[in-house]
Write a protein that holds these residues in place. Structure first.
Motif, PDB file in Angstrom:
ATOM      1  N   GLN A   1       0.840  -1.217   0.000  1.00 56.62           N
ATOM      2  CA  GLN A   1       0.000   0.000   0.000  1.00 56.62           C
ATOM      3  C   GLN A   1       0.867   1.257   0.000  1.00 56.62           C
ATOM      4  OE1 GLN A   1      -3.115   0.471  -0.647  1.00 56.62           O
ATOM      5  NE2 GLN A   1      -3.324  -1.767  -0.854  1.00 56.62           N
ATOM      6  N   LYS A   2       1.966   1.212   0.737  1.00 56.63           N
ATOM      7  CA  LYS A   2       2.879   2.381   0.795  1.00 56.63           C
ATOM      8  C   LYS A   2       3.470   2.638  -0.608  1.00 56.63           C
ATOM      9  CE  LYS A   2       6.302   5.139   2.484  1.00 56.63           C
ATOM     10  NZ  LYS A   2       6.345   6.343   1.653  1.00 56.63           N
ATOM     11  N   LEU A   3       3.834   1.573  -1.316  1.00 54.97           N
ATOM     12  CA  LEU A   3       4.396   1.764  -2.665  1.00 54.97           C
ATOM     13  C   LEU A   3       3.340   2.307  -3.619  1.00 54.97           C
ATOM     14  CD1 LEU A   3       6.744  -1.354  -2.940  1.00 54.97           C
ATOM     15  CD2 LEU A   3       7.408   1.056  -2.824  1.00 54.97           C
ATOM     16  N   LEU A   4       2.102   1.808  -3.474  1.00 54.83           N
ATOM     17  CA  LEU A   4       1.012   2.313  -4.323  1.00 54.83           C
ATOM     18  C   LEU A   4       0.788   3.802  -4.051  1.00 54.83           C
ATOM     19  CD1 LEU A   4      -1.218   1.665  -6.364  1.00 54.83           C
ATOM     20  CD2 LEU A   4      -2.651   0.882  -4.463  1.00 54.83           C
ATOM     21  N   SER A   5       0.786   4.187  -2.781  1.00 57.01           N
ATOM     22  CA  SER A   5       0.552   5.608  -2.491  1.00 57.01           C
ATOM     23  C   SER A   5       1.771   6.450  -2.880  1.00 57.01           C
ATOM     24  CB  SER A   5       0.102   5.826  -1.052  1.00 57.01           C
ATOM     25  OG  SER A   5       1.164   5.639  -0.188  1.00 57.01           O
ATOM     26  N   ASP A   6       2.974   5.892  -2.802  1.00 61.77           N
ATOM     27  CA  ASP A   6       4.165   6.622  -3.267  1.00 61.77           C
ATOM     28  C   ASP A   6       4.078   6.899  -4.773  1.00 61.77           C
ATOM     29  OD1 ASP A   6       5.572   7.006  -0.938  1.00 61.77           O
ATOM     30  OD2 ASP A   6       6.750   5.168  -1.129  1.00 61.77           O
ATOM     31  N   ALA A   7       3.617   5.888  -5.529  1.00 60.15           N
ATOM     32  CA  ALA A   7       3.504   6.061  -6.986  1.00 60.15           C
ATOM     33  C   ALA A   7       2.540   7.213  -7.290  1.00 60.15           C
ATOM     34  CB  ALA A   7       3.013   4.767  -7.628  1.00 60.15           C
ATOM     35  N   LYS A   8       1.412   7.221  -6.567  1.00 59.69           N
ATOM     36  CA  LYS A   8       0.441   8.300  -6.814  1.00 59.69           C
ATOM     37  C   LYS A   8       1.012   9.650  -6.381  1.00 59.69           C
ATOM     38  CE  LYS A   8      -3.561   5.296  -6.516  1.00 59.69           C
ATOM     39  NZ  LYS A   8      -4.641   4.758  -5.693  1.00 59.69           N
ATOM     40  N   ALA A   9       1.759   9.657  -5.279  1.00 58.63           N
ATOM     41  CA  ALA A   9       2.324  10.923  -4.768  1.00 58.63           C
ATOM     42  C   ALA A   9       3.356  11.502  -5.734  1.00 58.63           C
ATOM     43  CB  ALA A   9       2.960  10.682  -3.399  1.00 58.63           C
ATOM     44  N   VAL A  10       4.203  10.646  -6.311  1.00 56.27           N
ATOM     45  CA  VAL A  10       5.223  11.220  -7.212  1.00 56.27           C
ATOM     46  C   VAL A  10       4.584  11.672  -8.532  1.00 56.27           C
ATOM     47  CG1 VAL A  10       7.172  10.013  -6.120  1.00 56.27           C
ATOM     48  CG2 VAL A  10       6.097   9.006  -8.142  1.00 56.27           C
ATOM     49  N   GLU A  11       3.517  10.982  -8.933  1.00 57.59           N
ATOM     50  CA  GLU A  11       2.815  11.457 -10.145  1.00 57.59           C
ATOM     51  C   GLU A  11       2.166  12.811  -9.867  1.00 57.59           C
ATOM     52  OE1 GLU A  11      -0.645   9.248 -11.853  1.00 57.59           O
ATOM     53  OE2 GLU A  11       0.332   9.732 -13.747  1.00 57.59           O
ATOM     54  N   GLU A  12       1.523  12.895  -8.726  1.00 55.82           N
ATOM     55  CA  GLU A  12       0.891  14.159  -8.289  1.00 55.82           C
ATOM     56  C   GLU A  12       1.931  15.287  -8.218  1.00 55.82           C
ATOM     57  OE1 GLU A  12      -2.373  16.311  -6.453  1.00 55.82           O
ATOM     58  OE2 GLU A  12      -2.334  14.423  -7.538  1.00 55.82           O
ATOM     59  N   ALA A  13       3.149  14.950  -7.780  1.00 53.68           N
ATOM     60  CA  ALA A  13       4.218  15.957  -7.646  1.00 53.68           C
ATOM     61  C   ALA A  13       4.762  16.388  -9.004  1.00 53.68           C
ATOM     62  CB  ALA A  13       5.346  15.399  -6.788  1.00 53.68           C
ATOM     63  N   GLY A  14       4.490  15.615 -10.062  1.00 55.59           N
ATOM     64  CA  GLY A  14       4.912  16.055 -11.396  1.00 55.59           C
ATOM     65  C   GLY A  14       5.708  15.057 -12.198  1.00 55.59           C
ATOM     66  N   CYS A  15       5.975  13.857 -11.655  1.00 56.49           N
ATOM     67  CA  CYS A  15       6.748  12.871 -12.440  1.00 56.49           C
ATOM     68  C   CYS A  15       5.994  12.527 -13.719  1.00 56.49           C
ATOM     69  CB  CYS A  15       6.962  11.582 -11.637  1.00 56.49           C
ATOM     70  SG  CYS A  15       8.325  11.687 -10.479  1.00 56.49           S
ATOM     71  N   TYR A  16       6.743  12.381 -14.816  1.00 53.37           N
ATOM     72  CA  TYR A  16       6.119  12.012 -16.094  1.00 53.37           C
ATOM     73  C   TYR A  16       6.216  10.512 -16.339  1.00 53.37           C
ATOM     74  CZ  TYR A  16      10.682  11.189 -18.173  1.00 53.37           C
ATOM     75  OH  TYR A  16      11.925  10.658 -18.454  1.00 53.37           O
ATOM     76  N   SER A  17       7.018   9.811 -15.533  1.00 52.78           N
ATOM     77  CA  SER A  17       7.143   8.362 -15.673  1.00 52.78           C
ATOM     78  C   SER A  17       7.759   7.830 -14.385  1.00 52.78           C
ATOM     79  CB  SER A  17       7.993   7.982 -16.883  1.00 52.78           C
ATOM     80  OG  SER A  17       9.315   8.410 -16.665  1.00 52.78           O
ATOM     81  N   LEU A  18       7.774   6.501 -14.277  1.00 44.78           N
ATOM     82  CA  LEU A  18       8.186   5.906 -13.002  1.00 44.78           C
ATOM     83  C   LEU A  18       8.863   4.566 -13.247  1.00 44.78           C
ATOM     84  CD1 LEU A  18       7.909   5.929  -9.831  1.00 44.78           C
ATOM     85  CD2 LEU A  18       5.726   4.749 -10.141  1.00 44.78           C
TER      86      LEU A  18
END
Ligand code: KIV
Length: 281
Positions: free
Chosen positions: A163-180
């Motif tokens: 769950q922490k990794l899932l929320s991290d993915a959403k947080a970095v996208e929200e912060a502006g990441c274009y890919s992961l």
């Protein structure tokens, strides 16, 4: 072929077309991978291990990254170019992170930077993006945190950690990441993360459910005969082939077979020769 941009990668995800990314550290490899149509070249800080021979990526410096990035950029024509932010180059403050990201673009001629970490790096990511530099995120096994993680071990194995990794993915996208990048996690988790974000997700040791795959080029080429982890497919056994070539060279020199007449000059050599191979020339 058309230049690959962050928009190309976004469209590829939308169209369900898988993305390929390989690491490259020098002009020769960059040219070969670029001409093969690999969409993304990553100048990874894995160079600390495969090029420099360290046991971790931690000793890699900004100056070294800039040097390798510039070498790759010199011969890559169509691939999208991503440079890794090395350990210590973005952790201290958003200001320092912006300054170092700008160096990878201005001096290293990269088109994006990659940094490791989740929600705790949201501010750093958004500051770099605001400066005009696209950021690729990297979560899961983040090699720069090897000591904190207790080794290079599979991540996200409990429900809470997943769950922490899932929320991290959403947080970095929200912060502006274009890919992961997702590294070393169960395939079901990376597939769920890939479905849950709209940015392209590129996996390594993360199963087939990602939008693309990345490998360290030395692993794909089988440069180290003694390294065969589960997540790597060796498309060549180049390490064995290179050692064999060196043995044959040694044998032929010792026996006076190399250089033969066809490799030697006479006094009337007709025109200047090019010394050493320059990729693309
Ligand atoms: O440094 C690197 O090569 C990487 C890839 C393994 C994704 O970060």
């Amino acid at each position: 072929m058309k230049k690959v941009t962050i928009n190309t990668l976004r469209k590829m995800k939308q169209a369900g077309e898988r993305i390929t990314m390989l690491t490259a550290y020098d002009a020769t490899f960059a040219r070969l991978f670029d001409s093969a149509g690999i969409e993304v070249l990553l100048v990874g800080d894995s160079l600390g291990m495969v090029i420099q021979g360290h046991g971790t990526t931690l000793p890699v410096t900004m100056d070294q990254m800039v040097y390798h990035c510039a070498n790759v950029a010199r011969t890559a024509e169509t691939a999208h170019l991503v440079g890794d932010m090395p350990f210590g180059s973005y952790q201290a403050s958003p200001e320092e992170a912006v300054k170092n990201a700008v160096r990878l673009v201005a001096e290293g001629h990269m088109e994006a930077v990659k940094l490791e970490g989740g929600a705790e790096y949201a501010e750093v990511i958004s500051r770099i993006v605001r400066a005009g530099v696209p950021v690729m995120g990297h979560i899961g096994l983040t090699p720069q945190s090897v000591h904190k993680l207790g080794g290079y071990v599979l991540q996200g194995r409990t429900e809470q950690k997943a769950q922490k990794l899932l929320s991290d993915a959403k947080a970095v996208e929200e912060a502006g990441c274009y890919s992961l990048v997702l590294e070393m996690m169960p395939a079901e988790l990376s597939a769920e993360i890939s479905r849950s974000v709209s940015m392209p997700v590129i996996g390594i040791g993360a199963g087939a459910g990602c939008d693309g795959q990345v490998l360290v080029c030395y692993d794909l080429l089988g440069m180290n005969p003694d390294f065969s982890p589960r997540f790597v497919k060796k498309y060549l056994e180049l390490g064995v082939a290179i050692r064999d070539a060196a043995l044959r060279f040694k044998d032929e020199v010792k026996h006076g077979e190399f250089p033969a007449a066809e490799h030697s000059f006479t006094a009337e050599a007709p025109k200047p020769v090019q010394l050493y191979s320059v990729p693309g020339k």
